[in-house]
Design an enzyme around this catalytic site. Sequence first.
Site, PDB file in Angstrom:
ATOM      1  N   HIS A   1     -30.253-147.949  78.553  1.00  0.00           N
ATOM      2  CA  HIS A   1     -30.496-148.735  79.756  1.00  0.00           C
ATOM      3  C   HIS A   1     -30.812-147.864  80.960  1.00  0.00           C
ATOM      4  O   HIS A   1     -31.445-148.298  81.914  1.00  0.00           O
ATOM      5  CB  HIS A   1     -29.285-149.612  80.087  1.00  0.00           C
ATOM      6  CG  HIS A   1     -28.932-150.590  79.016  1.00  0.00           C
ATOM      7  ND1 HIS A   1     -29.784-151.617  78.655  1.00  0.00           N
ATOM      8  CD2 HIS A   1     -27.851-150.694  78.211  1.00  0.00           C
ATOM      9  CE1 HIS A   1     -29.226-152.315  77.677  1.00  0.00           C
ATOM     10  NE2 HIS A   1     -28.060-151.770  77.383  1.00  0.00           N
TER      11      HIS A   1
ATOM     12  N   HIS B   1     -26.027-142.700  87.765  1.00  0.00           N
ATOM     13  CA  HIS B   1     -27.175-143.116  86.959  1.00  0.00           C
ATOM     14  C   HIS B   1     -28.280-143.597  87.882  1.00  0.00           C
ATOM     15  O   HIS B   1     -28.074-143.708  89.095  1.00  0.00           O
ATOM     16  CB  HIS B   1     -26.755-144.225  85.978  1.00  0.00           C
ATOM     17  CG  HIS B   1     -26.288-145.458  86.687  1.00  0.00           C
ATOM     18  ND1 HIS B   1     -24.974-145.684  86.996  1.00  0.00           N
ATOM     19  CD2 HIS B   1     -26.977-146.508  87.199  1.00  0.00           C
ATOM     20  CE1 HIS B   1     -24.872-146.825  87.657  1.00  0.00           C
ATOM     21  NE2 HIS B   1     -26.079-147.352  87.796  1.00  0.00           N
TER      22      HIS B   1
HETATM   23  S1  BO1 Z   1     -24.022-150.482  88.718  1.00  0.00           S
HETATM   24  O1  BO1 Z   1     -23.726-149.294  89.473  1.00  0.00           O
HETATM   25  O2  BO1 Z   1     -23.713-151.733  89.377  1.00  0.00           O
HETATM   26  N1  BO1 Z   1     -25.553-150.494  88.296  1.00  0.00           N
HETATM   27  C1  BO1 Z   1     -23.059-150.426  87.285  1.00  0.00           C
HETATM   28  C2  BO1 Z   1     -23.340-151.317  86.290  1.00  0.00           C
HETATM   29  C3  BO1 Z   1     -22.580-151.309  85.145  1.00  0.00           C
HETATM   30  C4  BO1 Z   1     -21.528-150.428  84.991  1.00  0.00           C
HETATM   31  C5  BO1 Z   1     -21.254-149.504  85.993  1.00  0.00           C
HETATM   32  C6  BO1 Z   1     -22.029-149.510  87.144  1.00  0.00           C
HETATM   33  N2  BO1 Z   1     -20.837-150.513  83.821  1.00  0.00           N
HETATM   34  C7  BO1 Z   1     -19.571-149.941  83.499  1.00  0.00           C
HETATM   35  C8  BO1 Z   1     -19.317-150.096  82.004  1.00  0.00           C
HETATM   36  C9  BO1 Z   1     -17.978-149.496  81.631  1.00  0.00           C
HETATM   37  C10 BO1 Z   1     -17.883-148.066  82.138  1.00  0.00           C
HETATM   38  C11 BO1 Z   1     -18.194-148.027  83.625  1.00  0.00           C
HETATM   39  C12 BO1 Z   1     -18.190-146.611  84.203  1.00  0.00           C
HETATM   40  O3  BO1 Z   1     -19.484-148.597  83.874  1.00  0.00           O
HETATM   41  O4  BO1 Z   1     -19.332-151.476  81.661  1.00  0.00           O
HETATM   42  O5  BO1 Z   1     -17.796-149.534  80.234  1.00  0.00           O
HETATM   43  O6  BO1 Z   1     -16.579-147.531  81.914  1.00  0.00           O
HETATM   44  O7  BO1 Z   1     -19.091-145.774  83.550  1.00  0.00           O
HETATM   45 ZN    ZN Z   2     -26.644-148.952  88.808  1.00  0.00          ZN
END
Ligand code: BO1
Ligand code: ZN
Length: 260
Positions: free
Chosen positions: A65, A90
Amino acid sequence: LQVIWILAAFGDEHWTYEGELNPRPATYTDFSSHTGTSSPGRKIYVPHGYDQPGTEPLELHNNGHTVQLSLPPTLYLEGLPRKYVAVQLHLHWGERGSKMGSEHQINSKASAAELHIVHYDSDSYNSVGEAMKSPQGLAVLGILIEVGENENPAYEHILSRLHEIRYKGQKTSVPPFSVKELLPPELSQFFRYNGSLTTPPCYQSVVWTVFSQKVQISAGQLEKLQETLLSREREPAQVLEQNYRVPQPLNQRKVLASFN
Ligand code: BO1
Ligand code: ZN
């Protein structure tokens, strides 16, 4: 900004950016027009330890992703009521050749890409998994990225390594570097609101901080980001592109604007 709960119905196993829930062309919510709360004298938000390169190599991962870099808990944020320690960063970007790929927009304008640095409230929770389900359990910094004249050497720590992790599931190890170099120089000017994860499970657990200053990368660097990674583990290859969520209705949320 709003959670669309039905996205969670897809579960963690397989989901995509295609289809009705993420329509193209993008519709947007211009959150700058909903601001108005300024807070002079408020303590500004300073990432701590961000200029310390650290000692351990960092893991860079193509999870199908996005490209994600693990971060050590020695990085944390100041200026929030609890101690938020870093977990990972990310990126989000658009389709090949597009200059629209950010998840936040300022004055109705999308940027080419967006960096997210994810933290969790380590005072209240023992793990990020626990924190991500609770209001304000996470704090994410959003850095808008646009195309400029010059190559940005800081972003090369990540971009120069993408060819090593082309396929989903691949990982590589990156020597420590100063994460602060990825941020804009002016950290006191930002927007802040309570929102959600932008991917499933889309929990409403994020204190968002989006800096108003943008960072620049070169056209060649953006191209590398848009074209190198693949979203599948094997052939047939599919380019990992357009992995941003379109802005969502603000509803009753207040957006803080800090311009100290
Ligand atoms: S975001 O920054 O809103 N794009 C975003 C979206 C999804 C996640 C984190 C940030 N997901 C989660 C996962 C967890 C993991 C955590 C930290 O990120 O669902 O499994 O532990 O990496
Ligand atoms: Zn993000």
